[in-house]
Design a protein around this motif. Structure first.
Motif, PDB file in Angstrom:
ATOM      1  N   LEU A  65       0.817  -1.251   0.016  1.00 54.87           N
ATOM      2  CA  LEU A  65       0.108  -0.074  -0.159  1.00 54.87           C
ATOM      3  C   LEU A  65       0.899   1.254  -0.061  1.00 54.87           C
ATOM      4  N   GLU A  66       0.332   2.216  -0.712  1.00 54.21           N
ATOM      5  CA  GLU A  66       0.951   3.633  -0.408  1.00 54.21           C
ATOM      6  C   GLU A  66       0.902   4.059   0.958  1.00 54.21           C
ATOM      7  N   PRO A  67       1.771   4.716   1.418  1.00 54.98           N
ATOM      8  CA  PRO A  67       1.713   5.269   2.828  1.00 54.98           C
ATOM      9  C   PRO A  67       0.506   6.344   2.824  1.00 54.98           C
ATOM     10  N   ASP A  68       0.236   7.121   1.858  1.00 56.12           N
ATOM     11  CA  ASP A  68      -0.915   8.096   1.973  1.00 56.12           C
ATOM     12  C   ASP A  68      -1.970   7.255   2.436  1.00 56.12           C
ATOM     13  N   SER A  69      -2.196   6.243   1.727  1.00 52.61           N
ATOM     14  CA  SER A  69      -3.677   5.773   1.856  1.00 52.61           C
ATOM     15  C   SER A  69      -3.763   5.320   3.358  1.00 52.61           C
ATOM     16  N   ILE A  70      -2.765   5.131   4.033  1.00 47.25           N
ATOM     17  CA  ILE A  70      -3.345   4.674   5.829  1.00 47.25           C
ATOM     18  C   ILE A  70      -3.170   5.794   6.590  1.00 47.25           C
ATOM     19  N   ALA A  71      -2.938   6.978   5.808  1.00 43.87           N
ATOM     20  CA  ALA A  71      -3.010   8.116   6.982  1.00 43.87           C
ATOM     21  C   ALA A  71      -3.883   9.315   6.485  1.00 43.87           C
ATOM     22  N   GLY A  72      -4.283   9.981   7.517  1.00 45.67           N
ATOM     23  CA  GLY A  72      -5.482  11.016   7.274  1.00 45.67           C
ATOM     24  C   GLY A  72      -5.017  12.246   7.987  1.00 45.67           C
ATOM     25  N   LYS A 359     -15.281  -7.026  21.062  1.00 51.59           N
ATOM     26  CA  LYS A 359     -15.751  -7.455  19.785  1.00 51.59           C
ATOM     27  C   LYS A 359     -14.997  -8.373  18.977  1.00 51.59           C
ATOM     28  N   GLY A 360     -13.906  -8.761  19.604  1.00 54.21           N
ATOM     29  CA  GLY A 360     -13.089 -10.087  19.122  1.00 54.21           C
ATOM     30  C   GLY A 360     -11.629  -9.421  18.592  1.00 54.21           C
ATOM     31  N   SER A 361     -10.875 -10.221  17.969  1.00 53.08           N
ATOM     32  CA  SER A 361      -9.547 -10.049  17.304  1.00 53.08           C
ATOM     33  C   SER A 361      -9.423 -10.903  15.986  1.00 53.08           C
ATOM     34  N   MET A 362      -8.513 -10.213  15.345  1.00 57.65           N
ATOM     35  CA  MET A 362      -8.198 -11.074  14.200  1.00 57.65           C
ATOM     36  C   MET A 362      -6.769 -10.761  13.768  1.00 57.65           C
ATOM     37  N   ALA A 363      -6.154 -11.782  12.835  1.00 57.15           N
ATOM     38  CA  ALA A 363      -4.840 -11.324  12.071  1.00 57.15           C
ATOM     39  C   ALA A 363      -5.149 -12.036  10.780  1.00 57.15           C
ATOM     40  N   THR A 364      -4.247 -11.555   9.889  1.00 56.72           N
ATOM     41  CA  THR A 364      -4.428 -12.101   8.426  1.00 56.72           C
ATOM     42  C   THR A 364      -2.993 -12.671   8.085  1.00 56.72           C
ATOM     43  N   ILE A 365      -2.855 -13.750   7.455  1.00 55.53           N
ATOM     44  CA  ILE A 365      -1.462 -14.161   7.015  1.00 55.53           C
ATOM     45  C   ILE A 365      -1.582 -14.563   5.516  1.00 55.53           C
ATOM     46  N   GLY A 366      -1.099 -13.569   4.790  1.00 51.22           N
ATOM     47  CA  GLY A 366      -1.213 -13.632   3.169  1.00 51.22           C
ATOM     48  C   GLY A 366      -2.629 -13.782   2.685  1.00 51.22           C
ATOM     49  N   ARG A 367      -2.454 -14.109   1.521  1.00 50.25           N
ATOM     50  CA  ARG A 367      -3.818 -14.089   0.614  1.00 50.25           C
ATOM     51  C   ARG A 367      -4.677 -14.992   1.096  1.00 50.25           C
ATOM     52  N   ASN A 368      -6.076 -14.792   1.157  1.00 44.02           N
ATOM     53  CA  ASN A 368      -7.063 -16.028   1.356  1.00 44.02           C
ATOM     54  C   ASN A 368      -7.009 -16.656   2.807  1.00 44.02           C
ATOM     55  N   ARG A 369      -6.100 -16.129   3.598  1.00 45.24           N
ATOM     56  CA  ARG A 369      -6.142 -16.988   4.898  1.00 45.24           C
ATOM     57  C   ARG A 369      -6.114 -15.684   6.341  1.00 45.24           C
ATOM     58  N   ASN A 401      -9.367   7.543   1.092  1.00 44.43           N
ATOM     59  CA  ASN A 401      -8.399   6.174   1.485  1.00 44.43           C
ATOM     60  C   ASN A 401      -8.804   4.927   1.366  1.00 44.43           C
ATOM     61  N   ARG A 402      -9.967   4.544   1.725  1.00 46.29           N
ATOM     62  CA  ARG A 402     -10.816   3.435   1.401  1.00 46.29           C
ATOM     63  C   ARG A 402     -10.846   2.913   0.021  1.00 46.29           C
ATOM     64  N   LEU A 403     -11.139   3.909  -0.793  1.00 45.98           N
ATOM     65  CA  LEU A 403     -11.199   3.646  -2.089  1.00 45.98           C
ATOM     66  C   LEU A 403      -9.858   3.215  -2.615  1.00 45.98           C
ATOM     67  N   TRP A 409      -5.924  -3.458  -3.186  1.00 47.77           N
ATOM     68  CA  TRP A 409      -6.014  -4.772  -2.824  1.00 47.77           C
ATOM     69  C   TRP A 409      -6.610  -5.580  -3.915  1.00 47.77           C
ATOM     70  N   VAL A 410      -7.535  -5.089  -4.548  1.00 54.79           N
ATOM     71  CA  VAL A 410      -8.238  -5.899  -5.879  1.00 54.79           C
ATOM     72  C   VAL A 410      -7.039  -6.106  -6.788  1.00 54.79           C
ATOM     73  N   TRP A 411      -6.358  -5.026  -7.103  1.00 51.79           N
ATOM     74  CA  TRP A 411      -5.196  -4.856  -7.882  1.00 51.79           C
ATOM     75  C   TRP A 411      -4.069  -6.012  -7.728  1.00 51.79           C
ATOM     76  N   ASN A 412      -3.802  -6.124  -6.604  1.00 53.82           N
ATOM     77  CA  ASN A 412      -2.836  -7.060  -5.804  1.00 53.82           C
ATOM     78  C   ASN A 412      -3.122  -8.586  -5.897  1.00 53.82           C
ATOM     79  N   TYR A 413      -4.593  -8.738  -5.757  1.00 53.01           N
ATOM     80  CA  TYR A 413      -5.227  -9.918  -5.672  1.00 53.01           C
ATOM     81  C   TYR A 413      -5.380 -10.460  -6.997  1.00 53.01           C
ATOM     82  N   MET A 414      -5.889  -9.798  -7.994  1.00 59.85           N
ATOM     83  CA  MET A 414      -6.005 -10.286  -9.348  1.00 59.85           C
ATOM     84  C   MET A 414      -4.496 -10.464 -10.104  1.00 59.85           C
TER      85      MET A 414
END
Ligand code: FAD
Length: 439
Positions: A65-72, A359-369, A401-403, A409-414
């Motif tokens: 991700l670009e840095p700007d997209s996770i900063a406001g 409300k719970g917690s989560m973590a991701t490990i690579g695509r689809n997981r 930023n969401r967009l 993410w869509v680009w990276n996935y495809m």
């Protein structure tokens, strides 16, 4: 009508009580939102002019991700607020008796003070690790790591020495919490799908990923089931996971582990935990384990107009005798409660005590997981990954930023690609970004 009675930081004094908020993180931003339309003058101070969405820092570091997209931008977030002032200033001290804070650019008095300046990387006092490893707490630190990683691959293609190639392409990640696990997964993706396209002359079997954790299992704050699943997913990426193992020494070239293993590595990522960003001036006995002790209203003992919220606050309860977990939902919920209590204060109503809704917690490990722990239910795999993406996407500040994040993410996935493999600012070890992250 405002008059300039106080020239400190060029903020006019008005008849409304002044609330000074230190830190525009999850807690500070939520609090300023909650105070909108209340009869207070609100001053927000931050060492950066932007809010950072820290849960996605690892994607900036690994070129996802670009840095700007996770900063406001903080000014933009509150441009419609009245009687609101933002100052980019690093707070260096608090004088509770004079009701004033000190910054690198001047002093400012307050009627109410809210300390929401979060946490910093915890090196447990180890100077070598502070100087030689890569933290992941601020955007420029993530960019340092991105540049360093890409520079290493550029050097690898030109190095005739196999030992040096090994050292340049190995990664050691210290800490098996969500950050360590997520960064290991992202590096696994890079190794498998992205880097071989950029560097066809490198045999990527030499790139080794090692994850070490001092505890008996990964994701210690999550369920055993999620911990086991995370281990399984990381092994699929070929990550060498070592639990009950610590980093014993690192000279910038070779890592020595407590089990005696020596790993040649120019990159060590320090994800071993955080500790509060304590500012000078707090009375003795008000700080415990690097966090400010507060009561159930987030008030500092003996100072009813001074509050601490978010990571920096240590609120002990029967269910959380060591304080609440240092996560974004706690920070945001404490800010909401404090906002409501400051509203009650105007009407002289008693404060309501903080109640955490987990409300719970989560973590991701690579695509689809991913792994998700809800209060009564745990699950992993593709559905968990979709849930992880949705929750993170909706939590990012700003529609734009969401967009941008979604399209990345869509680009990276495809395409199995990453769009940001750029060395914009060459990383130099002596210029490592540490702003405010002291040992
Ligand atoms: C890599 C990483 C991944 C994470 N992933 C998750 C996750 O997936 N889910 C989750 O719930 N939580 C996650 N967290 C934790 C979460 O980010 C924190 O709990 C949350 O940011 C705490 O909010 P806060 O407002 O207390 O502090 P912060 O969000 O850290 O904000 C503090 C603000 O204070 C400013 N500041 C600091 N010192 C000063 C000073 N002296 N003067 C002026 N300004 C100052 C900082 O610039 C910052 O803007 C993660 C943290 C990290 C580092």
């Amino acid at each position: 009508m405002s008059t300039f009675q106080h020239l400190h930081l060029e903020i006019p004094r008005c008849e409304k009580p002044r609330v000074v908020v230190i830190g525009g993180g999850f807690a500070g931003v939520q609090l300023v939102k909650s105070l909108r339309k209340l009869p207070y003058q609100v001053v927000l101070l931050d060492r950066h002019n932007y809010h950072t969405f820290q849960p996605l820092l690892y994607q900036v570091a690994t070129a996802g991700l670009e840095p700007d997209s996770i900063a406001g931008a903080l000014r933009q977030l509150f441009e419609k607020h009245e009687d609101f002032y933002f100052r980019m200033a690093r707070v260096t001290g608090i004088d509770l008796e004079k009701k004033c804070i000190k910054t690198l650019v001047g002093e400012l008095d307050y009627d109410m003070l809210v300390i929401a300046n979060g946490s910093k990387t915890n090196y447990f006092g180890d100077k070598k690790m502070y100087e030689r490893t890569f933290p992941m707490k601020q955007v420029p630190q993530a960019l340092d790591l991105r540049s360093h990683m890409l520079q290493n691959f550029e050097q690898t293609v030109m190095s005739p020495d196999p030992d040096e190639q090994d050292r340049l392409t190995n990664f050691v990640i210290v800490g098996g919490g969500p950050t360590g696990v997520e960064v290991a997964g992202a590096l696994g993706e890079l190794k498998k799908h992205v880097l071989p396209k950029d560097y066809p002359d490198i045999d990527f079997d030499i790139m080794k990923l090692h994850l070490v954790d001092g505890g008996p299992r990964l994701l210690a704050g999550m369920s055993q089931k999620s911990s086991d699943k995370a281990m399984e997913y990381l092994k699929e990426f070929g990550v060498d996971v070592r639990t009950d193992t610590r980093l014993a020494d690192y000279d910038g070239k070779d890592v020595t582990l407590t089990d005696g293993t020596v790993i040649p590595a120019k990159t060590v990522i320090w994800a071993a935990g955080v500790t509060g960003n304590i500012i000078d001036g707090l009375p003795e006995g008000t700080v415990e384990r690097g966090r400010i002790l507060v009561n159930e209203f987030n008030q500092l003992k003996g100072y009813e107009d001074v509050y601490a919220i978010g990571d920096i606050a240590m609120m002990k309860t029967k269910d959380y005798p060591n304080g609440f977990p240092m996560v974004a939902p706690v920070a945001m919920q404490q800010a909401e409660y404090l906002g409501k209590n400051l509203k009650r204060k105007i009407k002289d109503k008693p404060f309501v005590p903080f109640k955490y809704k987990d409300k719970g917690s989560m973590a991701t490990i690579g695509r689809n997981r991913a792994v998700v722990d809800l209060p009564k239910f745990h699950f992993g795999g593709f559905v968990a990954w979709l849930v992880w993406m949705f929750v993170h996407l909706m939590s990012i500040v700003g529609f734009r930023n969401r967009l941008v994040v979604l399209s990345n993410w869509v680009w990276n996935y495809m395409t199995y690609d990453r769009g940001t493999r750029l060395i914009i600012r060459t990383f130099l070890r002596n210029h490592k970004y540490k702003h405010g992250d002291t040992l």
